[in-house]
Motif scaffolding. Sequence first.
Motif, PDB file in Angstrom:
ATOM      1  N   LEU A 147       0.831  -1.208   0.000  1.00  0.00           N
ATOM      2  CA  LEU A 147       0.000   0.000   0.000  1.00  0.00           C
ATOM      3  C   LEU A 147       0.862   1.254   0.000  1.00  0.00           C
ATOM      4  N   VAL A 148       1.919   1.265   0.805  1.00  0.00           N
ATOM      5  CA  VAL A 148       2.820   2.415   0.857  1.00  0.00           C
ATOM      6  C   VAL A 148       3.446   2.652  -0.517  1.00  0.00           C
ATOM      7  N   ALA A 149       3.864   1.559  -1.181  1.00  0.00           N
ATOM      8  CA  ALA A 149       4.474   1.683  -2.510  1.00  0.00           C
ATOM      9  C   ALA A 149       3.449   2.157  -3.537  1.00  0.00           C
ATOM     10  N   LYS A 150       2.214   1.623  -3.442  1.00  0.00           N
ATOM     11  CA  LYS A 150       1.159   2.011  -4.386  1.00  0.00           C
ATOM     12  C   LYS A 150       0.815   3.487  -4.242  1.00  0.00           C
ATOM     13  N   ARG A 151       0.723   3.961  -3.011  1.00  0.00           N
ATOM     14  CA  ARG A 151       0.411   5.378  -2.783  1.00  0.00           C
ATOM     15  C   ARG A 151       1.506   6.269  -3.352  1.00  0.00           C
ATOM     16  N   ALA A 152       2.750   5.907  -3.110  1.00  0.00           N
ATOM     17  CA  ALA A 152       3.872   6.701  -3.638  1.00  0.00           C
ATOM     18  C   ALA A 152       3.835   6.734  -5.163  1.00  0.00           C
ATOM     19  N   ALA A 203       2.737  10.183 -10.005  1.00  0.00           N
ATOM     20  CA  ALA A 203       2.273  10.290 -11.399  1.00  0.00           C
ATOM     21  C   ALA A 203       0.987  11.091 -11.553  1.00  0.00           C
ATOM     22  N   GLY A 204       0.212  11.241 -10.484  1.00  0.00           N
ATOM     23  CA  GLY A 204      -1.099  11.870 -10.613  1.00  0.00           C
ATOM     24  C   GLY A 204      -1.157  13.314 -10.172  1.00  0.00           C
ATOM     25  N   ASP A 205      -2.300  13.941 -10.475  1.00  0.00           N
ATOM     26  CA  ASP A 205      -2.512  15.346 -10.099  1.00  0.00           C
ATOM     27  C   ASP A 205      -3.266  15.467  -8.778  1.00  0.00           C
ATOM     28  N   VAL A 206      -3.702  14.336  -8.239  1.00  0.00           N
ATOM     29  CA  VAL A 206      -4.422  14.325  -6.971  1.00  0.00           C
ATOM     30  C   VAL A 206      -3.597  13.566  -5.946  1.00  0.00           C
ATOM     31  N   LYS A 207      -3.340  14.178  -4.809  1.00  0.00           N
ATOM     32  CA  LYS A 207      -2.585  13.527  -3.749  1.00  0.00           C
ATOM     33  C   LYS A 207      -3.518  12.635  -2.930  1.00  0.00           C
ATOM     34  N   VAL A 208      -3.211  11.354  -2.914  1.00  0.00           N
ATOM     35  CA  VAL A 208      -4.029  10.377  -2.209  1.00  0.00           C
ATOM     36  C   VAL A 208      -3.396  10.078  -0.852  1.00  0.00           C
ATOM     37  N   GLY A 264     -11.732  20.869  19.319  1.00  0.00           N
ATOM     38  CA  GLY A 264     -11.929  19.459  19.638  1.00  0.00           C
ATOM     39  C   GLY A 264     -11.801  18.577  18.414  1.00  0.00           C
ATOM     40  N   LEU A 265     -12.795  17.702  18.212  1.00  0.00           N
ATOM     41  CA  LEU A 265     -12.759  16.728  17.135  1.00  0.00           C
ATOM     42  C   LEU A 265     -14.122  16.687  16.458  1.00  0.00           C
ATOM     43  N   VAL A 266     -14.114  16.667  15.124  1.00  0.00           N
ATOM     44  CA  VAL A 266     -15.345  16.588  14.339  1.00  0.00           C
ATOM     45  C   VAL A 266     -15.189  15.454  13.339  1.00  0.00           C
ATOM     46  N   ALA A 267     -16.289  14.743  13.048  1.00  0.00           N
ATOM     47  CA  ALA A 267     -16.218  13.619  12.111  1.00  0.00           C
ATOM     48  C   ALA A 267     -17.266  13.769  11.016  1.00  0.00           C
ATOM     49  N   PRO A 268     -17.052  14.691  10.067  1.00  0.00           N
ATOM     50  CA  PRO A 268     -17.984  14.837   8.945  1.00  0.00           C
ATOM     51  C   PRO A 268     -17.882  13.644   7.997  1.00  0.00           C
ATOM     52  N   LEU A 269     -18.819  13.557   7.060  1.00  0.00           N
ATOM     53  CA  LEU A 269     -18.968  12.365   6.234  1.00  0.00           C
ATOM     54  C   LEU A 269     -18.435  12.532   4.819  1.00  0.00           C
ATOM     55  N   VAL A 270     -17.736  11.507   4.375  1.00  0.00           N
ATOM     56  CA  VAL A 270     -17.423  11.368   2.960  1.00  0.00           C
ATOM     57  C   VAL A 270     -18.574  10.550   2.382  1.00  0.00           C
ATOM     58  N   LYS A 271     -19.308  11.119   1.424  1.00  0.00           N
ATOM     59  CA  LYS A 271     -20.569  10.539   0.983  1.00  0.00           C
ATOM     60  C   LYS A 271     -20.401   9.510  -0.131  1.00  0.00           C
ATOM     61  N   ASP A 272     -21.295   8.514  -0.119  1.00  0.00           N
ATOM     62  CA  ASP A 272     -21.414   7.523  -1.193  1.00  0.00           C
ATOM     63  C   ASP A 272     -20.058   6.974  -1.622  1.00  0.00           C
ATOM     64  N   VAL A 273     -19.269   6.587  -0.644  1.00  0.00           N
ATOM     65  CA  VAL A 273     -17.882   6.201  -0.924  1.00  0.00           C
ATOM     66  C   VAL A 273     -17.808   4.974  -1.819  1.00  0.00           C
ATOM     67  N   ASN A 274     -18.755   4.058  -1.674  1.00  0.00           N
ATOM     68  CA  ASN A 274     -18.709   2.827  -2.467  1.00  0.00           C
ATOM     69  C   ASN A 274     -18.902   3.076  -3.958  1.00  0.00           C
ATOM     70  N   ASN A 275     -19.441   4.231  -4.316  1.00  0.00           N
ATOM     71  CA  ASN A 275     -19.684   4.551  -5.723  1.00  0.00           C
ATOM     72  C   ASN A 275     -18.605   5.449  -6.328  1.00  0.00           C
ATOM     73  N   LYS A 276     -17.522   5.675  -5.584  1.00  0.00           N
ATOM     74  CA  LYS A 276     -16.481   6.595  -6.041  1.00  0.00           C
ATOM     75  C   LYS A 276     -15.142   5.893  -6.155  1.00  0.00           C
ATOM     76  N   GLY A 277     -14.339   6.382  -7.087  1.00  0.00           N
ATOM     77  CA  GLY A 277     -12.988   5.893  -7.209  1.00  0.00           C
ATOM     78  C   GLY A 277     -12.083   6.530  -6.173  1.00  0.00           C
ATOM     79  N   LEU A 278     -10.885   6.013  -6.067  1.00  0.00           N
ATOM     80  CA  LEU A 278      -9.949   6.465  -5.039  1.00  0.00           C
ATOM     81  C   LEU A 278      -9.605   7.946  -5.179  1.00  0.00           C
ATOM     82  N   LYS A 279      -9.386   8.397  -6.400  1.00  0.00           N
ATOM     83  CA  LYS A 279      -9.011   9.799  -6.594  1.00  0.00           C
ATOM     84  C   LYS A 279     -10.160  10.742  -6.244  1.00  0.00           C
ATOM     85  N   GLN A 280     -11.394  10.340  -6.553  1.00  0.00           N
ATOM     86  CA  GLN A 280     -12.529  11.185  -6.192  1.00  0.00           C
ATOM     87  C   GLN A 280     -12.704  11.233  -4.686  1.00  0.00           C
TER      88      GLN A 280
END
Length: 413
Positions: free
Chosen positions: A227-232, A237-242, A288-304
């Motif tokens: 995973l570390v190698a894949k992220r690097a 190569a990409g325009d979006v930092k994952v 403090g700490l807040v936990a907002p939601l990333v929506k509809d994650v199962n329908n999105k690719g990693l970059k989105q």
Amino acid sequence: MAKEIKLPQLGQTMEEGTVVNCLVKVGDEVKKGDVIFEIETDKATLEMESPLGGFVKHVLAKVDQTLLVGAPMLVLGEKDEEVPQSFVDSLLGVESAPSGPAPAATTAIAEPAKAAPEPAKPAGKIMASPRAKKLAQELGVDLTTLKGTGPAGKITELDIQKAAEAKPARPATAAAAAAPAAAAGEARLGTTIALNRLQRITAERMLKSKQEIPCFYLTVRADVTNLVAKRAELNAAGDVKVSFNDFIIKAVATGLERFPIMTGQLAGSAIKLADAIHIGLAISVPDGLVAPLVKDVNNKGLKQIARDSQALIERTRADKLDLSDLEGGCTTVSNLGAFGIESFIPIVVPGQCTILGIGKITDTCVPDNGNILVRKLMNMTLSVDHKVANGAYAAQFLDFVRNLLEEPSGLTV
């Protein structure tokens, strides 16, 4: 005819709200849908719209008051209508909310002395977030002297910081000096530090979780070398930092699709599964700490997911979340690896079934067919509501998520 405006229930779990800002004064004309108050709930600071049109005759709610749902906030009437004090007195005795019993303590509502317009109060006209107001108090900045650069002239924290830097230094009182020190984590031993609203709400919700959610806990160690190698590779190569969190959120969403009971909530004698997979991301903020939601994650690719997560973090730290960012989640990811924490047991957010705690990635010597390899390992601890899921089912879910992270090629880019 005079009509009262009550504090509405702005969220499913809202029981009370704090008046952050009053945007009208006696004599103003209000149209249906106009924003009349800013209300801080247990989740976010929200705009309260007027359900009716008319002219403001009495403002019953005051800035910084905490009121129960159903408490009278405002009186509207015709332009030339005289509203008797007896009508106001009757409102202050109202003890029922629109949606059911919700006693409104009369001591929480400041009563105007007469029906005449209130004295001008700068706080009612100030457009600033709660954190901006708190910062202004700590730095001794007069909000009435500032012109906001935010949306609709709202005063931002940056405006306050610039104003503080521009004004001459002055000796700080003991109380003023103690507040910034406490906010910066520099409190001295023996002192007492008051909880801010977010801290108080967090404490109440975590106590509720411990009292009402019987949890069990599962811990696994994932080999995330690949995973570390894949992220690097992606970030080079990409325009979006994952981030690692983006991979984890995607893996969890994929796991929830495979094991849908992990999205559920007990509803009487049945388990109600979530309509969509929205995953909370724990984000540190000054209060403090807040936990907002990333929506509809199962329908999105990693970059989105990466784009959405970054936008969510920016909105959270700019105090621009709304209720839709906070309600409807089925699990949360909390990553303390950046603080050097190797493992921890997180507390389930009320209304959700699980929470996944992520520790730091550490280089670890691992035996392999008589050899010693250095691999990158990461601890994951899953807290699970035992009312909803049993140990075997939850273990399969967590093992599935671990496998996805160990072989990240299965995660859609």
